[in-house]
Design a protein around this motif. Structure first.
Motif, PDB file in Angstrom:
ATOM      1  N   LEU A   1     127.473 -24.955  18.396  1.00 61.82           N
ATOM      2  CA  LEU A   1     127.972 -26.109  17.658  1.00 61.82           C
ATOM      3  C   LEU A   1     129.215 -25.806  16.831  1.00 61.82           C
ATOM      4  CD1 LEU A   1     124.640 -27.806  16.536  1.00 61.82           C
ATOM      5  CD2 LEU A   1     126.163 -28.454  18.400  1.00 61.82           C
ATOM      6  N   ARG A   2     129.681 -24.577  16.910  1.00 68.19           N
ATOM      7  CA  ARG A   2     130.987 -24.273  16.331  1.00 68.19           C
ATOM      8  C   ARG A   2     132.111 -24.792  17.225  1.00 68.19           C
ATOM      9  NH1 ARG A   2     130.723 -20.351  12.262  1.00 68.19           N
ATOM     10  NH2 ARG A   2     128.645 -19.421  12.031  1.00 68.19           N
ATOM     11  N   LEU A   3     131.751 -25.112  18.465  1.00 65.66           N
ATOM     12  CA  LEU A   3     132.722 -25.630  19.427  1.00 65.66           C
ATOM     13  C   LEU A   3     132.841 -27.136  19.270  1.00 65.66           C
ATOM     14  CD1 LEU A   3     131.541 -23.575  22.534  1.00 65.66           C
ATOM     15  CD2 LEU A   3     133.414 -23.026  20.968  1.00 65.66           C
ATOM     16  N   ARG A   4     133.889 -27.705  19.826  1.00 66.13           N
ATOM     17  CA  ARG A   4     134.140 -29.133  19.730  1.00 66.13           C
ATOM     18  C   ARG A   4     134.504 -29.696  21.100  1.00 66.13           C
ATOM     19  NH1 ARG A   4     132.442 -27.739  15.567  1.00 66.13           N
ATOM     20  NH2 ARG A   4     133.086 -28.291  13.440  1.00 66.13           N
ATOM     21  N   GLY A   5     134.251 -30.995  21.279  1.00 69.79           N
ATOM     22  CA  GLY A   5     134.711 -31.711  22.453  1.00 69.79           C
ATOM     23  C   GLY A   5     134.242 -31.122  23.768  1.00 69.79           C
ATOM     24  N   HIS A   6     135.188 -30.998  24.717  1.00 69.46           N
ATOM     25  CA  HIS A   6     134.825 -30.520  26.047  1.00 69.46           C
ATOM     26  C   HIS A   6     134.402 -29.055  26.036  1.00 69.46           C
ATOM     27  CE1 HIS A   6     139.135 -29.515  25.672  1.00 69.46           C
ATOM     28  NE2 HIS A   6     138.863 -28.509  26.484  1.00 69.46           N
ATOM     29  N   HIS A   7     134.827 -28.294  25.023  1.00 71.62           N
ATOM     30  CA  HIS A   7     134.369 -26.910  24.921  1.00 71.62           C
ATOM     31  C   HIS A   7     132.849 -26.860  24.703  1.00 71.62           C
ATOM     32  CE1 HIS A   7     138.687 -26.569  23.767  1.00 71.62           C
ATOM     33  NE2 HIS A   7     138.614 -25.489  24.526  1.00 71.62           N
ATOM     34  N   LEU A   8     132.344 -27.740  23.850  1.00 75.55           N
ATOM     35  CA  LEU A   8     130.903 -27.804  23.626  1.00 75.55           C
ATOM     36  C   LEU A   8     130.185 -28.291  24.877  1.00 75.55           C
ATOM     37  CD1 LEU A   8     128.399 -27.701  21.830  1.00 75.55           C
ATOM     38  CD2 LEU A   8     128.971 -29.993  21.007  1.00 75.55           C
ATOM     39  N   ALA A   9     130.755 -29.271  25.560  1.00 77.53           N
ATOM     40  CA  ALA A   9     130.141 -29.796  26.779  1.00 77.53           C
ATOM     41  C   ALA A   9     130.000 -28.701  27.828  1.00 77.53           C
ATOM     42  CB  ALA A   9     130.962 -30.959  27.325  1.00 77.53           C
ATOM     43  N   PHE A  10     131.073 -27.936  28.043  1.00 80.19           N
ATOM     44  CA  PHE A  10     131.018 -26.869  29.043  1.00 80.19           C
ATOM     45  C   PHE A  10     130.078 -25.751  28.602  1.00 80.19           C
ATOM     46  CE2 PHE A  10     135.424 -28.334  30.421  1.00 80.19           C
ATOM     47  CZ  PHE A  10     134.918 -29.008  31.527  1.00 80.19           C
ATOM     48  N   ALA A  11     129.984 -25.507  27.303  1.00 79.11           N
ATOM     49  CA  ALA A  11     129.081 -24.465  26.812  1.00 79.11           C
ATOM     50  C   ALA A  11     127.621 -24.848  27.064  1.00 79.11           C
ATOM     51  CB  ALA A  11     129.316 -24.232  25.323  1.00 79.11           C
ATOM     52  N   THR A  12     127.264 -26.108  26.843  1.00 82.52           N
ATOM     53  CA  THR A  12     125.890 -26.542  27.104  1.00 82.52           C
ATOM     54  C   THR A  12     125.598 -26.533  28.599  1.00 82.52           C
ATOM     55  OG1 THR A  12     126.636 -28.865  27.055  1.00 82.52           O
ATOM     56  CG2 THR A  12     125.746 -27.950  25.021  1.00 82.52           C
ATOM     57  N   LEU A  13     126.598 -26.838  29.408  1.00 79.08           N
ATOM     58  CA  LEU A  13     126.425 -26.762  30.856  1.00 79.08           C
ATOM     59  C   LEU A  13     126.176 -25.321  31.291  1.00 79.08           C
ATOM     60  CD1 LEU A  13     126.510 -28.062  33.664  1.00 79.08           C
ATOM     61  CD2 LEU A  13     128.994 -27.805  33.621  1.00 79.08           C
ATOM     62  N   ALA A  14     126.949 -24.396  30.728  1.00 76.39           N
ATOM     63  CA  ALA A  14     126.756 -22.981  31.030  1.00 76.39           C
ATOM     64  C   ALA A  14     125.378 -22.513  30.585  1.00 76.39           C
ATOM     65  CB  ALA A  14     127.848 -22.157  30.354  1.00 76.39           C
ATOM     66  N   MET A  15     124.902 -23.018  29.451  1.00 81.01           N
ATOM     67  CA  MET A  15     123.570 -22.667  28.960  1.00 81.01           C
ATOM     68  C   MET A  15     122.505 -23.037  29.985  1.00 81.01           C
ATOM     69  SD  MET A  15     121.589 -24.322  25.669  1.00 81.01           S
ATOM     70  CE  MET A  15     121.653 -25.936  26.469  1.00 81.01           C
ATOM     71  N   GLN A  16     122.626 -24.215  30.575  1.00 84.89           N
ATOM     72  CA  GLN A  16     121.638 -24.627  31.564  1.00 84.89           C
ATOM     73  C   GLN A  16     121.706 -23.755  32.815  1.00 84.89           C
ATOM     74  OE1 GLN A  16     121.612 -28.782  32.580  1.00 84.89           O
ATOM     75  NE2 GLN A  16     120.287 -28.482  34.361  1.00 84.89           N
ATOM     76  N   LEU A  17     122.912 -23.433  33.268  1.00 93.09           N
ATOM     77  CA  LEU A  17     123.055 -22.598  34.462  1.00 93.09           C
ATOM     78  C   LEU A  17     122.454 -21.217  34.238  1.00 93.09           C
ATOM     79  CD1 LEU A  17     126.686 -23.582  35.531  1.00 93.09           C
ATOM     80  CD2 LEU A  17     124.542 -24.297  36.603  1.00 93.09           C
ATOM     81  N   ILE A  18     122.692 -20.658  33.057  1.00 86.22           N
ATOM     82  CA  ILE A  18     122.133 -19.344  32.731  1.00 86.22           C
ATOM     83  C   ILE A  18     120.609 -19.415  32.674  1.00 86.22           C
ATOM     84  CG2 ILE A  18     121.977 -17.585  30.937  1.00 86.22           C
ATOM     85  CD1 ILE A  18     124.896 -18.258  30.228  1.00 86.22           C
ATOM     86  N   LEU A  19     120.086 -20.448  32.037  1.00 81.88           N
ATOM     87  CA  LEU A  19     118.644 -20.598  31.917  1.00 81.88           C
ATOM     88  C   LEU A  19     117.985 -20.718  33.287  1.00 81.88           C
ATOM     89  CD1 LEU A  19     116.159 -21.058  30.077  1.00 81.88           C
ATOM     90  CD2 LEU A  19     116.656 -23.507  30.234  1.00 81.88           C
ATOM     91  N   LEU A  20     118.545 -21.547  34.160  1.00 79.51           N
ATOM     92  CA  LEU A  20     117.972 -21.720  35.499  1.00 79.51           C
ATOM     93  C   LEU A  20     118.022 -20.422  36.290  1.00 79.51           C
ATOM     94  CD1 LEU A  20     119.356 -25.243  36.507  1.00 79.51           C
ATOM     95  CD2 LEU A  20     117.060 -24.659  35.685  1.00 79.51           C
ATOM     96  N   SER A  21     119.102 -19.673  36.127  1.00 78.93           N
ATOM     97  CA  SER A  21     119.226 -18.389  36.828  1.00 78.93           C
ATOM     98  C   SER A  21     118.170 -17.399  36.351  1.00 78.93           C
ATOM     99  CB  SER A  21     120.627 -17.816  36.608  1.00 78.93           C
ATOM    100  OG  SER A  21     120.764 -16.557  37.238  1.00 78.93           O
ATOM    101  N   LEU A  22     117.929 -17.370  35.032  1.00 76.22           N
ATOM    102  CA  LEU A  22     116.920 -16.465  34.488  1.00 76.22           C
ATOM    103  C   LEU A  22     115.516 -16.849  34.932  1.00 76.22           C
ATOM    104  CD1 LEU A  22     118.277 -15.999  30.842  1.00 76.22           C
ATOM    105  CD2 LEU A  22     118.385 -14.359  32.736  1.00 76.22           C
ATOM    106  N   VAL A  23     115.215 -18.135  34.912  1.00 78.98           N
ATOM    107  CA  VAL A  23     113.889 -18.597  35.303  1.00 78.98           C
ATOM    108  C   VAL A  23     113.635 -18.309  36.784  1.00 78.98           C
ATOM    109  CG1 VAL A  23     112.447 -20.653  35.617  1.00 78.98           C
ATOM    110  CG2 VAL A  23     113.736 -20.361  33.507  1.00 78.98           C
ATOM    111  N   ALA A  24     114.655 -18.483  37.615  1.00 78.67           N
ATOM    112  CA  ALA A  24     114.496 -18.247  39.049  1.00 78.67           C
ATOM    113  C   ALA A  24     114.208 -16.779  39.360  1.00 78.67           C
ATOM    114  CB  ALA A  24     115.759 -18.689  39.791  1.00 78.67           C
ATOM    115  N   ARG A  25     114.571 -15.877  38.448  1.00 78.38           N
ATOM    116  CA  ARG A  25     114.344 -14.445  38.646  1.00 78.38           C
ATOM    117  C   ARG A  25     113.162 -13.907  37.855  1.00 78.38           C
ATOM    118  NH1 ARG A  25     119.464 -15.569  39.627  1.00 78.38           N
ATOM    119  NH2 ARG A  25     120.686 -14.303  41.076  1.00 78.38           N
ATOM    120  N   ALA A  26     112.486 -14.771  37.119  1.00 80.89           N
ATOM    121  CA  ALA A  26     111.368 -14.343  36.278  1.00 80.89           C
ATOM    122  C   ALA A  26     110.047 -14.523  37.033  1.00 80.89           C
ATOM    123  CB  ALA A  26     111.350 -15.142  34.979  1.00 80.89           C
TER     124      ALA A  26
END
Length: 331
Positions: A100-125
Motif C-alpha cells: 500500500l505504499r504504491l499508488r495507481g497502476h503500480h499497486l494494481a500490478f503488485a496485487t496481480l503479482a501477489m496472486q500469481l506468486i500465491l498460485l505458484s506456491l500453492v501448486a507446488r505445496a
C-alpha cells in the motif's frame, strides 16, 4: 421509508428464489452470492478508499484453503469457516504494509503479482494438494445441522451477503466511512484534515480481504474440493469488472454488477461450448467481452449502472412541471 423498498425487495427475492431453482441454476445462484461477497469488499476498497486491486481472488483462495486444510485435518467445520476471513485479513495486513505504499497502476500490478506468486506456491505445496488439488473437504456443519444440499448453501451464502452489506453500510455511514470518502477524493486533503491515511487504507484492504476470505471458506465447503485452477487471474478481473459496472462507491453496485457479469459469463460459456467452437473459446470470449464492456461503461456510464440510474431518478423527480415556477407551489 422509500429508501427501504429496494432492500426489502432484494430480501424477499433472495428468500423466494432458491426453492424455485434447481440443478445448474441453483449453482449459479450460489456462485452469484459468493461473487457479491467479494465485490462488496472490492467496492469499498476501490470506490471509498480509492485503491485498485487486481488480486482479490488471492484472498478468496486463502479463505478457501484455510477452511479446507483445517477441516481436512479434523478441526470442526465451523471453526474453519470462522478462520477463513480472519486468516485472509491477517495476510492482507502483512502484505498490505509494503504494497500500500504504491499508488495507481503500480499497486494494481503488485496485487496481480501477489496472486500469481500465491498460485505458484500453492501448486507446488504437497501439503495443500499441489496441482492436483485439496480433496476430501467435509460439508459444513453448525450446531449439529449439516449443510448437505445446494438449497441450504444458497440460504447460507445470501445470509452472509446480508451480514456483509449491513457491516459495509454501517462502516460507510460512520465517521471512518466519511474519512474513507475523503481519502478517495484526495489523500493530501484527507491527511490535512486529520484522517489517518495509512491506517484507513490498511484497514479497508484487510476488510475487503476478510469478505473475500469468507466467500472462499463457503466455496470450499460447498464444492468439497479446491485446486489452484479454481482461482485464476481472470477471476480477479471479473471482480473488478463487476465493481466498475455496478458502480464504485455504492454497495448496491456490487449486487447489480455481480448479477450482470455472472449472467453474462453463463451466456458466454454456453456460446463458447457450442459444437465447432475451440476449447479456448470461453476464455477468449470472456477477456474480449470484459474489455469491451469496460470501455463502454467508462464512456457511457462512467460512474456505473447504479449511480446512473439513481441520478436519472433524481433528475426526473426534481424537474418542475411545465409552467411552474421553481420555489413556488404548483397550482
Amino acid at each position: 421509508m422509500l429508501r427501504r423498498v429496494p432492500a426489502v425487495a432484494v430480501a424477499v427475492t433472495t428468500l423466494a428464489l432458491p426453492p424455485l431453482l434447481s440443478g445448474s441454476h441453483l449453482t449459479v445462484y450460489i456462485l452469484l452470492g459468493l461473487a457479491v461477497l467479494v465485490t462488496v469488499g472490492l467496492s469499498l476498497l476501490m470506490g471509498y478508499a480509492g485503491q485498485i486491486s487486481l488480486g482479490q481472488a488471492s484472498f478468496y483462495a486463502i479463505g478457501g484453503y484455510t477452511a479446507g486444510l483445517l477441516c481436512v485435518h479434523g478441526l470442526p467445520t465451523v471453526l474453519g469457516l470462522l478462520a477463513a476471513p480472519l486468516v485472509s485479513a491477517v495476510f492482507a495486513v502483512v502484505v498490505g504494509v509494503p504494497l500500500l505504499r504504491l499508488r495507481g497502476h503500480h499497486l494494481a500490478f503488485a496485487t496481480l503479482a501477489m496472486q500469481l506468486i500465491l498460485l505458484s506456491l500453492v501448486a507446488r505445496a504437497d501439503w495443500a494438494g499441489g496441482a492436483i488439488g485439496l480433496q476430501g473437504i467435509p460439508r459444513l456443519s453448525v450446531g449439529g445441522y449439516e449443510f448437505a444440499d445446494d438449497l441450504s448453501y444458497a440460504y447460507l451464502v445470501w445470509a452472509a451477503v446480508a451480514v456483509t452489506l449491513v457491516v459495509a453500510r454501517n462502516i460507510v455511514g460512520s465517521r471512518p466511512g466519511r474519512g474513507l470518502r475523503a481519502l478517495a477524493g484526495s489523500e493530501t486533503a484527507a491527511a490535512a484534515s486529520g484522517v489517518p491515511v495509512g491506517r484507513y487504507r490498511l484497514t479497508v484492504f484487510a476488510l475487503s480481504a476478510a469478505f473475500a476470505g469468507l466467500a472462499g471458506g463457503i466455496y470450499a465447503f460447498y464444492l468439497g474440493y479446491l485446486a489452484p485452477g479454481s482461482f485464476p487471474v481472470l477471476l480477479s478481473i471479473e471482480y473488478v469488472v463487476m465493481a466498475v459496472v455496478g458502480g464504485l462507491g455504492t454497495l448496491w453496485g456490487a449486487l447489480v454488477g455481480a448479477t450482470a457479469i455472472i449472467l453474462l459469463v453463463q451466456v458466454l460459456n454456453t456460446l463458447g461450448t457450442q459444437p465447432g467452437m475451440p476449447d479456448y473459446a470461453p476464455s477468449v470470449l470472456s477477456y474480449a467481452v470484459y474489455a469491451v464492456l469496460l470501455v463502454l461503461v467508462v464512456i457511457f456510464l462512467p460512474h456505473g449502472i447504479v449511480p446512473a440510474v439513481r441520478d436519472r431518478l433524481i433528475r426526473r423527480t426534481s424537474v418542475a412541471p411545465e409552467g411552474a415556477v421553481v420555489g413556488r407551489p404548483v397550482p
